[in-house]
Design an enzyme around this catalytic site. Structure first.
Site, PDB file in Angstrom:
ATOM      1  NE  ARG A   1      -1.541  -5.762 -56.495  1.00 14.63           N
ATOM      2  CZ  ARG A   1      -1.660  -6.319 -55.291  1.00 14.63           C
ATOM      3  NH1 ARG A   1      -2.140  -5.628 -54.268  1.00 14.63           N
ATOM      4  NH2 ARG A   1      -1.355  -7.586 -55.111  1.00 14.63           N
TER       5      ARG A   1
ATOM      6  CB  THR B   1      -6.093  -5.498 -47.163  1.00 14.59           C
ATOM      7  OG1 THR B   1      -4.878  -6.067 -47.629  1.00 14.59           O
ATOM      8  CG2 THR B   1      -6.830  -4.869 -48.328  1.00 14.59           C
TER       9      THR B   1
ATOM     10  CB  THR C   1      -3.592  -3.586 -49.458  1.00 17.32           C
ATOM     11  OG1 THR C   1      -2.888  -4.553 -48.681  1.00 17.32           O
ATOM     12  CG2 THR C   1      -3.044  -3.607 -50.883  1.00 17.32           C
TER      13      THR C   1
ATOM     14  N   GLY D   1      -8.404  -9.089 -46.318  1.00 21.27           N
ATOM     15  CA  GLY D   1      -8.057 -10.439 -45.846  1.00 21.27           C
ATOM     16  C   GLY D   1      -7.435 -11.338 -46.897  1.00 21.27           C
ATOM     17  N   GLY D   2      -6.629 -10.777 -47.800  1.00 19.77           N
ATOM     18  CA  GLY D   2      -5.954 -11.622 -48.793  1.00 19.77           C
ATOM     19  C   GLY D   2      -6.974 -12.423 -49.595  1.00 19.77           C
TER      20      GLY D   2
HETATM   21  N1  GLY Z   1      -2.115  -7.766 -50.739  1.00 22.80           N
HETATM   22  C1  GLY Z   1      -3.283  -8.523 -50.785  1.00 22.80           C
HETATM   23  C2  GLY Z   1      -3.966  -8.509 -52.088  1.00 22.80           C
HETATM   24  O1  GLY Z   1      -3.839  -7.550 -52.821  1.00 22.80           O
HETATM   25  O2  GLY Z   1      -4.591  -9.473 -52.399  1.00 22.80           O
END
Ligand code: GLY
Length: 589
Positions: free
Chosen positions: A91, A393, A411, A486-487
């Site tokens: 991340r 993403t 992403t 998709g978030g």
């Molecule tokens: N950027 C979208 C997520 O990581 O949820």
């Protein structure tokens, strides 16, 4: 957080076929044919599923760069042939200079700053995560995994429909940055369109350097220097030490159970593993198998209700577990039963708030550390027009004949991330800072709100919805892997595919094609897919929506809720599926 929750298996399931007896035993699914072909080529060259996933992810960064790339991050679950599970956290991480109020001006949140431009970027994690994947579980040399991405970036490829559309949608923002203009525009005014040949020589050279010199070139060498100098010259805060301090982290996979299967999810800073486990536990006492087929109004009603409760908990409790204590008791089965105690079979719940899991002080629902509001009230002035419409993403998945399975979500956040390309490198930087709660009650690009747990902090990782998931049978053998792009829709799409496979007994292709719903607690409405790109025969009919509206639910239609890829093992064969909502490629042989 050591968020393991391994519940005992209940019931029994059919005898398993050992992976070494499979007749179709390697499989790949991604959103782009060139990426899937690259993964298959690596498998055929003697690589394993981990090598194949790395190669595919690198190619996606070249051919699907609005969704992911080496300027972004990823979360990866690997089920190794020996049965071990690795959860690798790549991340992006906030700069050491980030502050909680960095997106406030005169006390007011300014979401544009976290969504676009130099202040939106966090330190990228994908290269570090892929290097960990390669070291811990790969087989082929690191350098060899870059061959396809280097070649495709150098020679060029025809821009996909999705790339063409996303450039068109972001022309104004992309054109603000010289290096982005030079790559994604044919002339000063004409953006690249679908079918145009997109050549990325700088990116090809960057990939070659990382292939030859290793991740040090990216994190301690020339890239870190070029990136931090440029970002600071245009007003950002990332510096070379942010790169030097970056590490991909090995996390404890989040394990839960559902109807005799073990569900392996990704722990915080993903919220996906936690909330999929919460929702499955809430659903386990309902006859979902019967309702999917015979009582769809009950199926969708209970889905909406568990989604509301899980997302209310997400907004309050979830954040980077290296910075905040996330209660393990969010997965307590009594707590989750209590969360559903007011469930009414024919009436939508009103005013759901986050729960108080065992061990947490009962009191007013204000944030314990700041006394600020919890995000329960939303600043409606800042609500995006259609948060469910955000597409971005990518999820890819691979499995090999030895029994290695990979679920990898990558992403740069929303389309084209920050829109900032680092000159001379071809690397598009993420806008992952927007996944923090920039202020309590201020929705991000996806309409998600959060509280102190997900406030911006130096060196902190923003909360993610990415949900790479692997399902094991009672023998501990993998039978399903799924994830999505998709978030926040990722979490709910992944849940719905799991339910359709495990309860609905659908194959992975039907489960992914089936129409979906999405509810994220705030805003207070549910989206449903109504387009024919999915399996039209099982589309959610208007009459069913009317029944659900009579229960008190509010709906909005959507042209697509998440893009999901998956692999399933049935009897003696693997099958792979890419989402029919986009132009991907899945191969099993
Ligand atoms: N950027 C979208 C997520 O990581 O949820």
């Amino acid at each position: 957080m050591g968020a393991s929750c391994i519940a005992p298996f209940k019931g029994s399931i059919a005898a398993t076929v050992r992976p070494d007896k499979l007749t179709i035993n390697q499989a790949v699914a991604t959103v782009h044919p060139l990426a899937s072909q690259s993964a298959m080529r690596v498998l055929k060259a003697g690589g394993n599923a981990v090598d194949a996933a790395i190669s595919a992810a690198l190619v996606l960064g070249v051919v699907d760069g609005h969704n992911s790339g080496i300027g972004g991050g990823c979360l990866v679950l690997i089920r190794q042939a020996n049965g071990e599970i690795l959860a690798i956290d790549g991340r992006e991480t906030a700069s050491r200079h980030a502050t909680q109020n960095m997106y406030l001006r005169n006390g007011e949140p300014v979401p544009d700053l976290s969504q676009s431009g130099p202040s939106a970027c966090a330190t990228p994690g994908q290269i570090a995560a892929m290097h960990q994947m390669s070291l811990k579980a790969g087989r082929l040399p690191w350098k060899s995994l870059f061959a396809d991405s280097i070649r495709i970036a150098e020679e060029g490829h025809a821009a996909s429909r999705s790339v063409g559309r996303s450039i068109a949608a972001e022309t104004t923002e992309l054109s603000k940055y010289r290096a982005s203009r030079e790559i994604y525009f044919r002339s000063d005014t004409q953006p690249i369109r679908e079918g145009d040949i997109l050549v990325q020589r700088d990116l090809s050279n960057t990939l070659r350097q990382i292939a030859d010199q290793g991740p040090e070139w990216f994190y301690q060498g020339q890239f870190a220097k070029a990136c931090s100098e440029y970002i600071q010259s245009i007003g950002g805060i990332l510096d070379i030490e942010d790169f030097e301090h970056y590490n991909a982290l090995l996390r404890e996979p989040l394990k839960s159970s559902y109807r005799g299967h073990q569900i392996i999810g990704f722990p915080p800073p993903s919220s996906g593993g936690m909330h999929i486990a919460q929702m499955l536990t809430m659903l386990e006492r309902f006859p979902i198998a019967d309702w999917i087929t015979n009582a769809p109004e009950k199926y969708y009603h209970v889905l909406i209700e568990v989604m509301k409760r899980a997302f209310a908990d997400r907004a309050h409790w979830l954040g980077d577990s290296d910075f905040v204590d996330i209660p393990k008791s969010l997965l307590d089965s009594d707590y989750l039963a209590e969360r559903m105690s007011d469930f009414n079979l024919i009436e939508a719940s009103k005013s759901i708030q986050h729960g108080i899991p065992p061990g947490q002080p009962i009191g007013q629902r204000t944030d314990q550390s700041t006394g600020q509001n919890t995000g329960d009230s939303v600043d409606k002035r800042l609500q995006p027009e259609d948060p469910a419409d955000k597409k971005h993403t990518t999820h890819l998945t691979t499995a090999d004949l030895e029994g290695n399975w990979v679920a990898m979500t990558c992403t740069i956040n929303t389309s084209w991330g920050s829109k900032v390309t680092v000159p001379g490198t071809g690397v598009m930087l993420n806008n992952q800072m927007d996944d923090f709660a920039i202020a309590p009650g201020t929705p991000n690009a996806f309409g998600l709100v959060g509280a102190q747990a997900n406030a911006v902090g130096p060196g902190k990782r923003p909360l993610s919805s990415m949900s790479p998931t692997i399902v094991l049978d009672a023998m501990g053998e993998p039978i399903l892997t799924v994830g999505a792009a998709g978030g926040p829709k990722i979490i709910n799409a992944t849940l719905q595919v799991i339910l359709r496979v495990l309860d609905g007994k659908q194959d992975i292709a039907s489960a992914i094609a089936a129409p979906r719903i999405h509810q994220q607690w705030r805003p207070e409405k549910t989206w449903f897919e109504n387009f024919a790109g999915t399996d039209a025969s099982s589309a959610i009919p208007a009459s069913l929506i009317e029944v659900l509206e009579s229960y008190g639910h509010r709906f909005e239609s959507s042209t697509g809720l998440a893009i999901s890829q998956g692999i399933q093992r049935q009897r003696d064969r693997l099958s792979a599926t890419h989402d029919p909502r986009t132009q991907g490629l899945s191969v099993a042989e």
